[in-house]
Design a protein around this motif. Structure first.
Motif, PDB file in Angstrom:
ATOM      1  N   GLN A  10       7.336  -9.818   9.113  1.00 29.29           N
ATOM      2  CA  GLN A  10       6.560  -8.924   9.949  1.00 29.29           C
ATOM      3  C   GLN A  10       5.514  -9.770  10.663  1.00 29.29           C
ATOM      4  OE1 GLN A  10       4.860  -5.832   7.523  1.00 29.29           O
ATOM      5  NE2 GLN A  10       6.822  -4.811   7.232  1.00 29.29           N
TER       6      GLN A  10
ATOM      7  N   ARG B 279      -1.226  -5.895  10.128  1.00 30.47           N
ATOM      8  CA  ARG B 279       0.185  -5.971  10.503  1.00 30.47           C
ATOM      9  C   ARG B 279       0.334  -5.365  11.889  1.00 30.47           C
ATOM     10  NH1 ARG B 279       3.617  -3.979   5.356  1.00 30.47           N
ATOM     11  NH2 ARG B 279       1.705  -3.166   4.453  1.00 30.47           N
TER      12      ARG B 279
ATOM     13  N   TYR C 147       7.714 -10.432   4.100  1.00 27.12           N
ATOM     14  CA  TYR C 147       7.812  -9.135   3.443  1.00 27.12           C
ATOM     15  C   TYR C 147       8.996  -9.193   2.485  1.00 27.12           C
ATOM     16  CZ  TYR C 147       7.845  -3.983   3.275  1.00 27.12           C
ATOM     17  OH  TYR C 147       7.779  -2.683   2.887  1.00 27.12           O
TER      18      TYR C 147
ATOM     19  N   ASP D 288       0.843  -1.197   0.000  1.00 30.51           N
ATOM     20  CA  ASP D 288       0.000   0.000   0.000  1.00 30.51           C
ATOM     21  C   ASP D 288       0.878   1.248   0.000  1.00 30.51           C
ATOM     22  OD1 ASP D 288       0.854   0.378   2.669  1.00 30.51           O
ATOM     23  OD2 ASP D 288      -0.956  -0.527   3.504  1.00 30.51           O
ATOM     24  N   ASP D 289       0.277   2.406   0.219  1.00 27.67           N
ATOM     25  CA  ASP D 289       1.004   3.671   0.132  1.00 27.67           C
ATOM     26  C   ASP D 289       2.098   3.810   1.177  1.00 27.67           C
ATOM     27  OD1 ASP D 289      -0.539   4.391  -2.012  1.00 27.67           O
ATOM     28  OD2 ASP D 289      -1.923   5.641  -0.839  1.00 27.67           O
ATOM     29  N   ASP D 290       2.047   3.034   2.259  1.00 30.85           N
ATOM     30  CA  ASP D 290       3.080   3.092   3.290  1.00 30.85           C
ATOM     31  C   ASP D 290       4.231   2.132   3.027  1.00 30.85           C
ATOM     32  OD1 ASP D 290       1.747   5.084   4.715  1.00 30.85           O
ATOM     33  OD2 ASP D 290       0.571   3.615   5.844  1.00 30.85           O
ATOM     34  N   ASP D 291       4.157   1.377   1.933  1.00 30.23           N
ATOM     35  CA  ASP D 291       5.209   0.436   1.543  1.00 30.23           C
ATOM     36  C   ASP D 291       5.946   0.986   0.328  1.00 30.23           C
ATOM     37  OD1 ASP D 291       4.658  -1.762   3.367  1.00 30.23           O
ATOM     38  OD2 ASP D 291       2.832  -2.101   2.192  1.00 30.23           O
TER      39      ASP D 291
ATOM     40  N   SER E  62       3.454  -1.765  14.378  1.00 29.77           N
ATOM     41  CA  SER E  62       3.701  -0.638  13.465  1.00 29.77           C
ATOM     42  C   SER E  62       4.495  -1.055  12.237  1.00 29.77           C
ATOM     43  CB  SER E  62       4.414   0.504  14.189  1.00 29.77           C
ATOM     44  OG  SER E  62       3.660   0.945  15.282  1.00 29.77           O
ATOM     45  N   ARG E  63       4.287  -2.303  11.793  1.00 33.21           N
ATOM     46  CA  ARG E  63       4.925  -2.856  10.593  1.00 33.21           C
ATOM     47  C   ARG E  63       6.431  -3.049  10.733  1.00 33.21           C
ATOM     48  NH1 ARG E  63       2.019  -0.468   5.260  1.00 33.21           N
ATOM     49  NH2 ARG E  63      -0.097  -0.604   6.000  1.00 33.21           N
ATOM     50  N   ARG E  64       6.938  -2.961  11.937  1.00 38.15           N
ATOM     51  CA  ARG E  64       8.367  -3.198  12.122  1.00 38.15           C
ATOM     52  C   ARG E  64       8.700  -4.642  11.777  1.00 38.15           C
ATOM     53  NH1 ARG E  64       7.463  -0.742  17.164  1.00 38.15           N
ATOM     54  NH2 ARG E  64       7.810  -2.764  18.108  1.00 38.15           N
TER      55      ARG E  64
ATOM     56  N   THR F 244       7.146  -3.478  -3.157  1.00 40.05           N
ATOM     57  CA  THR F 244       6.864  -4.426  -2.079  1.00 40.05           C
ATOM     58  C   THR F 244       5.984  -5.585  -2.553  1.00 40.05           C
ATOM     59  OG1 THR F 244       7.042  -2.733  -0.387  1.00 40.05           O
ATOM     60  CG2 THR F 244       5.770  -4.696   0.179  1.00 40.05           C
TER      61      THR F 244
END
Length: 186
Positions: A139, A151, A128, A101-104, A154-156, A108
């Motif tokens: 993740q 996820r 990932y 998505d936009d945060d990746d 916080s996707r760490r 990805t």
């Protein structure tokens, strides 16, 4: 069904050249009945878990939409879909639960997601994947019902690759089975 006490899911090519998963059953775990054809035409990174709350089985796999996306001229990055079955032979269509998505970063992909039920929730190790650098780390993903996933942390990265000179410098992955519990550790 005492003739289906044990179950086996194996990735194979059938006589027609179809790749995917075939399901076998056994009463004793030694003698197996395997159908001659593929039942699940899915990718090679699939995990199946028994749903002890709702009953039946849950499968995480790459989405079965990739062929349709390719035909429509869309990008075909790997993602994760969830399917359900009561008997391991008949599965619902895959419902996409993870895609970039936009945060990746734009490239990805999600390579697979081993999953298991733990207490009142599902835990998944979301693979990932960075195809440009050939790096695969994990993740943590969670779900209360096995159908809607998020996820965590916080996707760490939960498990990361090692240093560039180590044996695990590019990929880390979990087997598609629950962890072993030893005392208070998994």
């Amino acid at each position: 069904d005492s003739t289906r006490r044990y179950k086996f899911i194996g990735y194979m090519n059938d006589a027609n050249g179809t790749r995917g998963y075939s399901i076998g059953f056994s009463a004793d775990g030694v003698e197996w009945t395997m159908p001659p054809r593929v039942h699940l035409p899915r990718g090679d990174r699939t995990a199946v878990g028994q749903d002890f709350v709702k009953g039946g089985f849950v499968m995480s796999s790459r989405g079965d939409h990739r062929g349709r996306d390719r035909q429509a001229g869309h990008a075909t990055r790997r993602d994760i879909a969830i399917s359900r079955s009561d008997d391991l032979l008949h599965w619902t269509p895959g419902i996409r639960v993870f895609e970039g998505d936009d945060d990746d970063p734009p490239e990805t992909e999600f390579y697979g997601m081993p999953l298991f039920q733990w207490g009142n929730q599902w835990i998944g190790f979301l693979e990932y994947y960075d195809p440009l650098n050939e790096i695969l780390n994990l993740q943590l993903a969670t779900s209360r019902d096995g159908d809607r996933w998020a996820r965590a942390c916080s996707r760490r990265t939960y498990f990361d690759v090692g240093s560039s000179d180590s044996w695990d410098s590019t990929w880390v992955a979990f087997p598609p089975s629950p962890p072993i519990v030893a005392g208070e550790e998994m």
